[in-house]
Scaffold this active site. Sequence first.
Site, PDB file in Angstrom:
ATOM      1  CE  LYS A  78      -4.344  -1.248   2.192  1.00 26.82           C
ATOM      2  NZ  LYS A  78      -5.238  -0.769   3.250  1.00 26.82           N
ATOM      3  CG  ASP A 116      -8.583   2.103   3.519  1.00 27.26           C
ATOM      4  OD1 ASP A 116      -9.392   1.263   3.086  1.00 27.26           O
ATOM      5  OD2 ASP A 116      -7.372   1.876   3.665  1.00 27.26           O
ATOM      6  CB  ALA A 145      -6.386   1.026   9.850  1.00 26.22           C
TER       7      ALA A 145
END
Length: 294
Positions: A78, A116, A145
């Site tokens: 990522k 996200d 996250a």
Amino acid sequence: MDFLKNVGYIDGQTQLVGIIGSPVAHSLSPEMHNAAFAHMGLNWRYVPLLVRPDQLAAALKGLAALNFRGVNVTVPHKVAAIQLMDSVTEAVMVAGAVNTIRIDGGSGRLEGMNTDMTGFLADLASHKIRINEGTRVIVLGAGGAARAIGAGLTRSGANVIFVNRTPERAAQLVEFLKASWSTGTLGMAHIADLPAISEGINLIVNATSVGVWPNVDETPWPENIPMPKSAIVYDTIYRPRHTLFMKQAEKAGLMAVGGIGMLTYQGAAAFEMWTRQKPPLEMMRMVCEQRLGD
Ligand code: ATR
């Protein structure tokens, strides 16, 4: 030609997308997207693509050369994918990660995106959880996250306190978000401070990997610290569907939301970027729910 009945219908017109990562075998995304393509009557297929870290650049070049229309990006690519993009959206800079790539059919240009943050905000909205300037949130974690979630909350003007096992990472995240947004109020605290900072908290988000399958008996919230009565609890983990953290919240009489919604919304956003069609959100969620069971 009866044997062909068991073969998924693929022909010269079939468009390809997929997910690159290592590992990818447990990903729910192939089923979610393929069911959505079938539901919409689209001649598209989504395939898992195991890509080792040292092969990322070659794999991306190859995908463009093979006329793939896009891919999702998962661990461990990522962050590394950012510098291999021809362009990135603002969300990528804020989240510091690419989780979706759109490949331009004509030029093969790679456009990096991150869904996200919007997936998290969309799921909060679907649960009628409102975030505004008075909202007080504890975010557990300071990794990728937590960064995307923290950015979404900060942009919405919330007062966010990060609590992380490694406090230095929480401090770095606070500094980064302060430099990126003028809205919101940001701080950090240690796990031992949880009782002191819990007063009046509206939302607690687990953005750590603590409690993810197979470690289902673990929780990021210490069992001996009561959860604030005013809070809604949100776990970004979707495997298991019902984490120990969520069970703690429910035992304390609090509403608890799991990570399936965020997973579905970020998948739906990728579907829309690739196909330019409105995603069949409910059926995508149903596929995830069925696959995860109880
Ligand atoms: P992601 O991109 O999924 O957020 P990550 O960047 O590796 O993954 O971050 C994982 C988060 O879970 C971090 O906040 C991590 O805490 P550290 O910064 O201290 O590593 C947290 N985490 C993972 N395992 C943990 C554990 N056993 N106890 C407490 N926190 C943990």
